[in-house]
Enzyme design. Structure first.
Site, PDB file in Angstrom:
ATOM      1  N   LYS A 252      56.452 -72.954  26.965  1.00 16.65           N
ATOM      2  CA  LYS A 252      57.129 -71.347  27.229  1.00 16.65           C
ATOM      3  C   LYS A 252      58.475 -71.438  27.463  1.00 16.65           C
ATOM      4  O   LYS A 252      59.245 -70.569  26.361  1.00 16.65           O
ATOM      5  CB  LYS A 252      56.123 -71.094  27.673  1.00 16.65           C
ATOM      6  CG  LYS A 252      56.448 -69.576  28.126  1.00 16.65           C
ATOM      7  CD  LYS A 252      55.300 -68.971  28.652  1.00 16.65           C
ATOM      8  CE  LYS A 252      55.437 -69.602  30.279  1.00 16.65           C
ATOM      9  NZ  LYS A 252      56.546 -69.066  31.630  1.00 16.65           N
ATOM     10  N   THR A 253      59.510 -72.467  28.091  1.00 13.56           N
ATOM     11  CA  THR A 253      60.457 -71.828  28.533  1.00 13.56           C
ATOM     12  C   THR A 253      61.452 -72.868  27.936  1.00 13.56           C
ATOM     13  O   THR A 253      62.653 -71.848  27.427  1.00 13.56           O
ATOM     14  CB  THR A 253      60.954 -72.395  29.795  1.00 13.56           C
ATOM     15  OG1 THR A 253      59.720 -71.968  30.889  1.00 13.56           O
ATOM     16  CG2 THR A 253      62.308 -71.964  30.407  1.00 13.56           C
TER      17      THR A 253
ATOM     18  N   ASP B 158      59.921 -63.253  29.276  1.00 15.53           N
ATOM     19  CA  ASP B 158      59.047 -63.857  30.014  1.00 15.53           C
ATOM     20  C   ASP B 158      57.771 -63.599  30.535  1.00 15.53           C
ATOM     21  O   ASP B 158      57.858 -62.554  31.379  1.00 15.53           O
ATOM     22  CB  ASP B 158      59.422 -65.118  30.476  1.00 15.53           C
ATOM     23  CG  ASP B 158      59.092 -65.950  31.084  1.00 15.53           C
ATOM     24  OD1 ASP B 158      57.971 -66.771  30.484  1.00 15.53           O
ATOM     25  OD2 ASP B 158      59.616 -66.622  31.520  1.00 15.53           O
ATOM     26  N   GLU B 159      56.736 -64.592  30.880  1.00 14.25           N
ATOM     27  CA  GLU B 159      55.652 -63.658  31.102  1.00 14.25           C
ATOM     28  C   GLU B 159      55.164 -62.566  31.316  1.00 14.25           C
ATOM     29  O   GLU B 159      54.844 -62.020  31.940  1.00 14.25           O
ATOM     30  CB  GLU B 159      55.874 -63.890  32.881  1.00 14.25           C
ATOM     31  CG  GLU B 159      56.636 -65.444  33.316  1.00 14.25           C
ATOM     32  CD  GLU B 159      55.086 -66.208  33.920  1.00 14.25           C
ATOM     33  OE1 GLU B 159      54.160 -66.477  33.366  1.00 14.25           O
ATOM     34  OE2 GLU B 159      56.036 -67.740  34.519  1.00 14.25           O
TER      35      GLU B 159
ATOM     36  N   GLN C 104      47.138 -66.489  32.997  1.00 18.36           N
ATOM     37  CA  GLN C 104      48.303 -66.277  34.376  1.00 18.36           C
ATOM     38  C   GLN C 104      48.432 -65.726  34.802  1.00 18.36           C
ATOM     39  O   GLN C 104      49.373 -65.251  35.129  1.00 18.36           O
ATOM     40  CB  GLN C 104      49.259 -67.672  34.049  1.00 18.36           C
ATOM     41  CG  GLN C 104      48.506 -69.104  33.069  1.00 18.36           C
ATOM     42  CD  GLN C 104      49.641 -69.920  33.150  1.00 18.36           C
ATOM     43  OE1 GLN C 104      50.455 -69.795  34.228  1.00 18.36           O
ATOM     44  NE2 GLN C 104      49.942 -70.169  31.846  1.00 18.36           N
TER      45      GLN C 104
ATOM     46  N   ARG D 184      49.955 -76.354  37.465  1.00 18.81           N
ATOM     47  CA  ARG D 184      50.910 -77.005  38.247  1.00 18.81           C
ATOM     48  C   ARG D 184      51.104 -78.665  37.782  1.00 18.81           C
ATOM     49  O   ARG D 184      52.015 -78.536  37.933  1.00 18.81           O
ATOM     50  CB  ARG D 184      51.339 -76.142  39.657  1.00 18.81           C
ATOM     51  CG  ARG D 184      51.504 -74.679  39.697  1.00 18.81           C
ATOM     52  CD  ARG D 184      52.344 -74.174  38.728  1.00 18.81           C
ATOM     53  NE  ARG D 184      51.311 -74.019  37.582  1.00 18.81           N
ATOM     54  CZ  ARG D 184      51.551 -73.350  36.439  1.00 18.81           C
ATOM     55  NH1 ARG D 184      53.100 -73.287  36.177  1.00 18.81           N
ATOM     56  NH2 ARG D 184      50.975 -73.342  35.386  1.00 18.81           N
TER      57      ARG D 184
END
Length: 801
Positions: A38-39, A230-231, A261, A631
């Site tokens: 994603k990043t 983002d997010e 998430q 994670r």
DNA sequence: ATTCGTTCGGTTTTT
DNA sequence: CCGAACGAAT
């Protein structure tokens, strides 16, 4: 626009990622599963936009944490240049909007130097209001009222709207709290008088600014040619609306997120913002990233099987081409205490087996309170010999808990800074008016407050014009008040005279005596406070140096506050790595570790008892566990205890229902506890002994990131608990990785035109001029990215080649 | 005004 | 068990 590898950056993406990066013709939603890059997509997309010719200052990229923003900026810097990346509008919602609001403050009736109330400031104001209104603070619990106010603010409901909203009013009345609306109104007004905004106000007023000032809206709509978020699953309505308003002219919007998430609904995050984005943008293009690059098959599949149990997710199937990996051990422990020792022992063992560094480990928990036992076990290295002696401690670092800026002495100093910038800041004033003690007690402060409320002015206003407001105080008290006022005025004058932040901070320390009153008492906690104040001073100093070095003259205490008041504990750099990370699952979002422990996976804890009564609550908790599991790159280890020390008593617990949601084939439930039988027996025996004897002091004197217990001081009583350790504040400069000590200060005679240098931030360059004419020697350097900079030799850190 | 001792209540996550 | 908050004592 100069890019290092030209088109090369596209080759580092998979097909789906590349599609998402290349599509720049309209609104775009990228559903990005955990670990799917994603990043990476966001980073490369911004690089791509720059490549297409977008000016950096016309790109806005919003994140939820400063850390995420900083990391993205560094990655972009590496792919472009500091010159370019520093001009991007990249940061958290709160910090970007804070900047925009500071520039336009007068349009919404605020002074441009408004200050920011943090959570504890606003809570203490609410508490004060509840008392002033003579309401029962057992009923109107400040934390509850605050949460309620926060919630409605995030839905853009003003006090007037609130009063007009029958649903809210009825709900309050039925809940026995009909006066919430009055508290809200009073709170609103007093923030305004104080020239202060709380976190929610930053979003609220940004909306007001855009709503009520079409020219401002149009200017920013024009200016921000591309907006990336983002997010997005964690946005609330206020954030959602701002993004929409700003983007709807150019329609160039890229939001990235993962509905699986979404874990911040308690903060007003609304998952529908992402699920129903296509209603607002009919031409929305949806991209899915489903390949996980982070975790083993086992971890990915286990996480999938868990999240499947939620209803209403966007259908997607995360897969990975990574190795299969080991099963997820689920370890049952007798107590929280044993659990902590098991984790510590496992870390030692896995570290030895895999040759990992402590940095490769994280321990994730649901609540901050769980860190205590872990800290204790880590300090003991997870093992004891028969005499209970400490062996090889495991170094750790805790995120969360009390942040550096929240510590009493640090916050006191900051409040003086705030007062200098904005004397109407009543919360800051109330906090420091009698610290250090100067004979202005509660009674006097109460009178000033009362008068201020009656007159609708700030407390400072009352104190500053004693003749206009009859304060019923005696001459001695009046003199003390005057003394305080003139002290602040002197400092404020100095600030307005252009003193830099370091000079201001030093003057504050000197004039207010905050540091010297700590000198009298040599107790350890006082020493620690002195260290923390010194640390703050260092942070201010570094801030000024950095500004100086980059030729930025925004180096006043006002600027310092603007840049630091939205920083949190998570944003602290830890100078020495090699530590196990301990943090809540929430704090771990967006991070990854080779080995992840998830502890306390029990009913009433994970899921939290608070969320267990609604389906949404349970589903959010389930997503939270999903976040925790994903994670892990290689090993994920789950533990739970059958008894746990909570709120002063030992309670028995059962395994979390969520463990039944995970497909059994990925778990090894019967994982035996590590350690030899004797060890295990010994641990248990020790655990039992703990119940009999007073616990060995879990209070250890540690500060500034040093988590080892200094044995020599262990006989003195200590009062700083482990979780309150001070953390070194982040330096403002994005540190270059590697050996920082190469970069040092140089003198003019070491330098000459034509010499090559490597700067800690700007990279390699050629000296084009050496100027020793002024008081401070300067050099001019043309860096390899093409930018020319002047550097002050007394500040600039670099290496001569 | 400050300090010290006692009681009482509470408990999720955070920009 | 911990912190806040209140009350009593210099």
């Amino acid at each position: 626009m100069k890019l290092q590898d030209n088109d090369n950056y596209l080759s580092q993406l998979n097909d789906q990622q590349r599609d998402a990066v290349l599509y720049c013709d309209g609104p775009q939603l990228v559903i990005a599963g955990a670990g799917s890059g994603k990043t990476r997509v966001l980073t490369y997309k911004i690089v791509h936009l720059l490549h297409l010719g977008y000016d950096p200052w016309r790109i806005m990229a919003l994140t939820f944490t400063n850390k995420a923003a900083r990391e993205m900026r560094e990655r972009i810097e590496a792919l472009t240049s500091p010159e370019v990346s520093s001009r991007l509008w990249m940061g958290t919602f709160h910090s970007i909007f804070s900047q925009l609001l500071h520039r336009n403050a007068e349009r919404i009736g605020f002074a441009h130097d408004f200050t920011i109330y943090d959570t504890s400031d606003s809570r203490s104001l609410i508490k004060l209001i509840v008392r002033d209104m003579q309401l029962d603070d057992k009923l109107y619990k400040p934390a509850n009222v605050q949460a309620r106010i926060s919630k409605v603010k995030n839905m853009l409901i003003s006090p007037d709207d609130y009063a007009r909203n029958p649903d809210l009013i009825d709900a309050d009345r039925d809940g026995g709290m009909p006066h919430v609306v009055d508290i809200y109104r009073a709170y609103w007004k007093r923030c305004h008088i104080a020239g202060a905004m709380d976190f929610d106000d930053l979003l609220f007023y940004m909306n007001i600014l855009l709503r009520d000032h079409p020219d401002v809206l149009e200017r920013y709509q024009q200016m921000f040619a591309y907006i990336l978020v983002d997010e997005y699953q964690d946005t609330n309505f206020a954030q959602h609306l701002i993004v929409h308003q700003l983007s709807r002219l150019h329609n160039r919007l890229c939001v990235v997120g993962d509905d699986a998430q979404s874990i911040y609904s308690f903060r007003g995050a609304n998952i529908n913002n992402i699920l129903q984005l296509n209603k607002i943008y009919p031409d929305l293009k949806i991209f899915k990233l489903e390949q996980n690059y982070r975790s083993t098959q086992v971890i990915t599949q286990a996480a999938n099987s868990l999240i499947e149990k939620n209803e209403g997710q966007i259908p997607k199937k995360l897969f990975t081409a990574n190795q299969h990996g080991d099963d997820i051990p689920v370890i049952r422990c007798f107590s929280d205490y044993e659990e902590a020792y098991v984790v510590a022992n496992q870390i030692t063992r896995i570290k030895a087996r895999q040759g990992d560094s402590y940095e490769d480990f994280a321990v994730l928990y649901r609540t901050n309170a769980q860190s205590r036992v872990l800290e204790e076990a880590f300090s003991n290295g997870g093992r004891r010999d028969t005499h209970g002696n400490v062996r090889d401690a495991i170094p750790y670092r805790i995120y969360g808990g009390l942040s550096f800026y929240q510590r009493k002495e640090v916050k006191d100093a900051i409040c003086y800074f705030r007062l200098i910038v904005n004397p109407n800041d009543d919360e800051a004033l109330r906090r420091v008016i009698n610290y250090p003690a100067r004979g202005i007690g509660d009674v006097t402060v109460g009178k000033v407050n009362h008068c201020a409320v009656e007159q609708g002015v700030s407390m400072w206003e009352v104190m500053n014009h004693p003749d206009s407001f009859q304060l019923n105080v005696n001459r001695g008290t009046q003199a003390k008040l005057n003394g305080f006022v003139s002290m602040i005025k002197d400092l404020a004058a100095m600030n307005e005279g252009g003193a830099n932040a370091r000079e201001m901070a030093e003057s504050v320390y000197r004039k207010t005596l905050i540091l010297s009153v700590l000198m009298h008492d040599k107790s350890p906690e006082n020493i620690s406070r002195q260290e923390n104040l010194q640390e703050l001073l260092n942070a201010v100093g570094e801030f000024v140096d950095n500004k100086h070095e980059t030729g930025d003259d925004h180096n006043t205490i006002t600027d310092f506050l603007a840049e630091t008041s939205l920083l949190t504990d998570q944003d602290m750099d830890d100078p020495d790595g090699e530590k196990v990370t301990l943090m809540t699952v929430h704090a771990a979002k967006g991070l990854e570790f080779k080995n992840v422990f998830i502890v306390g996976v029990e009913e009433d804890l994970f899921p939290s008892a608070m969320s267990a009564d609604t389906l949404q609550g349970i589903e959010e908790e389930r997503r939270l566990l999903y976040v925790a599991i994903t994670r892990a790159k290689q090993n994920c280890i789950i533990t739970y205890a059958t008894s746990r020390y909570r709120n002063g008593e030992t309670k028995s617990c059962v395994m979390s229902r969520f463990l039944r949601d995970i497909d059994m084939q990925y778990l090894s439930i019967d994982a035996t506890r590590e350690a030899t039988p004797t060890r295990s027996w010994q641990d248990t025996a020790n655990a039992l002994m703990e119940q009999w004897q007073p616990r060995p002091s879990s209070r250890r004197y540690t500060w500034a990131g040093n988590s080892q217990t200094p044995l020599s001081t262990s006989s003195t009583p200590q009062h700083s608990t482990p979780s309150q350790r001070a953390v070194r504040p982040a330096t403002a400069s994005p540190a270059v990785s590697g050996d920082a000590s190469r970069f040092t200060i140089h003198t003019a005679d070491e330098l000459a035109v034509g010499k090559q240098i490597v700067h800690s931030r700007f990279g390699q360059g050629t000296v084009t001029q050496v100027d020793t004419s002024g008081a401070d020697a300067k050099i001019e350097v043309t860096f390899n990215d093409g930018t020319a900079r002047k550097l002050l030799l007394k500040f600039a850190k670099f290496e001569i080649l």
